[in-house]
Design a protein around this motif. Structure first.
Motif, short mmCIF file in Angstrom:
data_model
loop_
_atom_site.label_atom_id
_atom_site.label_comp_id
_atom_site.label_asym_id
_atom_site.label_seq_id
_atom_site.Cartn_x
_atom_site.Cartn_y
_atom_site.Cartn_z
N MET A 108 51.76 29.45 13.14
CA MET A 108 51.88 28.19 13.89
C MET A 108 51.58 28.39 15.37
SD MET A 108 55.43 26.71 12.45
CE MET A 108 55.92 26.95 10.77
N VAL A 119 55.77 31.19 11.44
CA VAL A 119 55.72 31.03 12.89
C VAL A 119 54.47 31.68 13.47
CG1 VAL A 119 56.78 31.89 15.01
CG2 VAL A 119 58.14 30.60 13.39
N THR A 154 58.38 19.93 20.70
CA THR A 154 58.50 21.02 19.73
C THR A 154 59.80 20.90 18.94
OG1 THR A 154 57.20 22.45 21.15
CG2 THR A 154 58.49 23.52 19.45
N GLY A 207 58.72 18.25 10.91
CA GLY A 207 57.87 19.03 10.03
C GLY A 207 58.65 19.57 8.84
N LEU A 208 59.84 20.07 9.12
CA LEU A 208 60.67 20.60 8.03
C LEU A 208 61.10 19.47 7.09
CD1 LEU A 208 62.85 23.30 9.82
CD2 LEU A 208 60.83 23.61 8.40
N LEU A 243 59.97 30.84 7.36
CA LEU A 243 59.65 30.51 8.76
C LEU A 243 59.23 31.72 9.59
CD1 LEU A 243 62.07 27.64 9.84
CD2 LEU A 243 59.60 27.59 9.52
N VAL A 252 59.62 20.22 15.03
CA VAL A 252 60.08 21.19 14.04
C VAL A 252 60.95 20.49 12.99
CG1 VAL A 252 61.64 23.14 13.71
CG2 VAL A 252 59.89 23.25 15.48
N VAL A 279 53.91 22.54 11.73
CA VAL A 279 55.03 23.17 11.04
C VAL A 279 54.88 23.01 9.52
CG1 VAL A 279 57.52 23.02 10.63
CG2 VAL A 279 56.64 22.94 12.96
N ARG A 280 54.54 21.81 9.10
CA ARG A 280 54.36 21.56 7.68
C ARG A 280 53.26 22.46 7.11
NH1 ARG A 280 51.17 18.51 4.17
NH2 ARG A 280 49.74 18.25 5.91
N VAL A 318 54.38 26.14 6.97
CA VAL A 318 55.31 26.43 5.87
C VAL A 318 54.56 26.43 4.54
CG1 VAL A 318 57.27 25.52 4.57
CG2 VAL A 318 57.35 25.57 7.07
N TRP A 373 49.89 25.74 18.00
CA TRP A 373 50.89 25.23 18.93
C TRP A 373 50.41 25.39 20.37
CZ3 TRP A 373 54.01 27.71 22.65
CH2 TRP A 373 55.11 26.97 23.10
#
Lengths: 271, 271
Positions: B195, B192, B82, B89-90, B188, B86, B157-158, B161, B199
């Motif tokens: 996600m 979240v 994770t 992904g960011l 975020l 993260v 994450v991508r 967002v 997840w």
């Protein structure tokens, strides 16, 4: 975020730390630590297998315990596989390995093999009587169940060209044999004899039809530089005594293994 | 400020939380299969042998210990995967093109590589120790398994967002937030929620995949089950014993799947 990463990395590192004092002399190191770490099998009955409490027991475990007792230290056993045992030994994670390891010239380049060897197995198959196997050539093109990583798999498949079906463990392969997924199960001859001699009715219609082939000595392994050091010498002396006193034959009896001719011969030779 | 920018997210109370009837039924089905296989094995076994249930009961604590080790590995892998995911992904939504492309390539590579192959690579390539720090094999396995998890989390994450409407970015910019502030304080926190269900889904998949570590010689639940089968040397136990392990995983993973489903519904955006 940065601090979290740092903390995580720190935690991982802390988990991984294992004090690793690699002294030159293994005996000194073991005595100082008060414990000898031995690589053993825990999935190979009756050499090394589990009891329900999680304790490892078996023929090889008894020998390992005697080495620990001789040194006056505690025995710690680390389960190993054919793929990682030599690596663990070289890395110093274990001090000695006694895990159904065949004594081959290639392995001798990497591991010190203790002589005299404590056991010798040979290759044979377990097959239903109805299969009517007479000699090894009968296996050609037929399905043969085997266990992953066994040393005889390659030789047999090269010489007799059966269609090998490889399983991760013995019970899976035996189940496949009973389910007629293969005509025979390739394994160590003494173990087949023990299985058949156990009187279990599920094996009543099975036999060991072929002449045993490819005798293979099994050895205790130590690091190469230990072989001629005090540790290796100690193990060799112990091994000679095990043979001379008939201890190995007694252990075979204790664990229900058919007496192997190799042990009887070696005992005679040494006396 | 955050309140103003929050999109309309559907908020059910507890009404769609776990559906007790469906989960009870599924559990009952698995237990039924388990008992049926045990009964079948019992019927096939000769009377002299211990009953299948008693043998399973005898080994259950040891197998459960192995299963707990699977959970430990799954938690460690998820944590590492994770954190890495993260960042990756960011980086995929970074304004810098080079970083974006590199992150995309890394993500695609690890998402589409077989888990077992990555695990083998981690076991082989990572050293046994880094400097004075030992790297035990379970830690190597955690690292190896966290790579595909990282790739999948990066995509989660991508996607999370990017799922936030661009209006959010634009209005935040109009209010003079910096890019970093927009991401951490506005985008975020909303993303979240979206996600979390995928997840959790990823975690359940990972937990079941942790049995792969038995192949590289780590003593997990599957290894313990095999060892128990070897020790018992009874082929009739094969199905019930593996089913017992399966049941442990099921009881752990199924509630996660149910919770994921209800969270998905709860966080679903009204259109």
């Amino acid at each position: 975020m940065k601090s979290i990463v740092t903390a995580l990395v720190g935690a991982i590192v802390a988990f991984g730390i294992a004090a690793e004092a690699r002294a030159q002399d293994t005996i000194a190191k073991v005595k100082q630590a008060g414990v000898i770490v031995v690589g053993v099998k825990n999935d190979y009955k009756p050499w090394g297998f589990l009891d329900p409490s999680g304790k490892i027991q078996g023929f090889e475990i008894d020998l390992a315990q005697e080495v620990a007792d001789k040194l006056g230290v505690k025995l710690e056993m680390l389960p190993v596989t054919a793929a990682n045992r030599m690596e663990f030994l070289r890395q110093g994670r274990i001090d000695m390995v006694i895990a159904t390891m065949g004594d081959t010239p290639e392995r001798r380049k990497q591991v010190g093999m203790i002589e005299p060897n404590y056991y010798a197995g040979a290759t044979n198959v377990l097959a239903p009587k109805s299969a009517g196997l007479k000699n090894w050539a009968d296996l050609k093109g037929r399905k043969v169940c085997a266990v992953q990583g066994a040393y005889y798999n390659r030789r047999v498949s090269q010489l007799y060209a059966p269609e090998m079906i490889v399983f991760p463990a013995v019970p899976d392969a035996l189940k496949a044999l009973q389910g007629n997924n293969c005509v025979a199960f390739l394994f160590d001859n003494t173990l087949i004899v023990s299985t058949l001699a156990g009187g279990d009715p599920q094996w009543a219609n099975y036999e060991m039809p072929l002449p045993s082939e490819d005798p293979q000595l099994w050895a205790i392994g130590v690091r190469l530089d230990d072989l001629d050091a005090p540790f290796g010498k100690l193990l060799k002396d112990m091994s000679v005594n095990w043979h001379k006193s008939g201890h190995l034959v007694a252990l075979e009896k204790k664990w229900g293994i058919e007496t192997s001719p190799y042990l009887v011969e070696t005992q005679k030779k040494l006396q | 400020m955050k309140v103003l920018l929050t999109p309309r997210i559907e908020g059910f109370g507890g009404s769609r939380w776990l559906k007790p009837i469906a989960s009870t039924r599924a559990l009952a089905a698995v237990v039924f299969v388990f008992l049926a296989s045990a009964a079948w094995a019992q019927a096939a076994a000769p009377a002299a042998q211990a009953s299948v249930m008693s043998v399973l009961w005898k080994w259950a604590p040891l197998i459960f210990q192995g299963f707990l080790f699977n959970l430990l590995v799954s938690v460690g892998t998820m944590a590492l995967g994770t954190v890495l995911g993260v960042f990756l992904g960011l980086a995929q939504v970074s304004p810098y093109r080079g970083l974006r492309r590199a992150a995309w390539a890394i993500t695609q590579f690890f998402r589409n590589a077989p888990w077992l192959v990555l695990l083998f690579y981690a076991m082989l390539i990572l050293p046994f120790q880094i400097g004075p720090v030992a790297l035990p094999s379970w830690l190597k396995a955690v690292i190896g398994l966290s790579l595909p998890v990282m790739g999948n989390i990066a995509e989660i994450v991508r996607g999370g967002v990017l799922s936030i409407p661009t209006g959010q970015w634009e209005s935040a910019e109009a209010l003079a937030f910096s890019r970093r502030q927009i991401l951490w304080m506005i985008i975020l926190p909303q993303a979240v929620k979206r996600m979390i269900p995928p997840w959790m889904n990823q975690y359940a998949i990972l937990t079941m995949a942790t049995t792969l570590i038995s192949i590289v010689g780590i003593q997990d639940g599957l290894t313990m089950t095999r060892a128990a089968l070897v020790a018992e040397a009874r082929t009739d136990l094969l199905v019930p014993m593996y089913l017992m392990l399966l049941l442990m995983f099921f009881v752990y993973c199924y509630p996660i799947a149910r919770a994921t489903l209800s969270l998905e519904r709860r966080f679903a955006v009204k259109i």
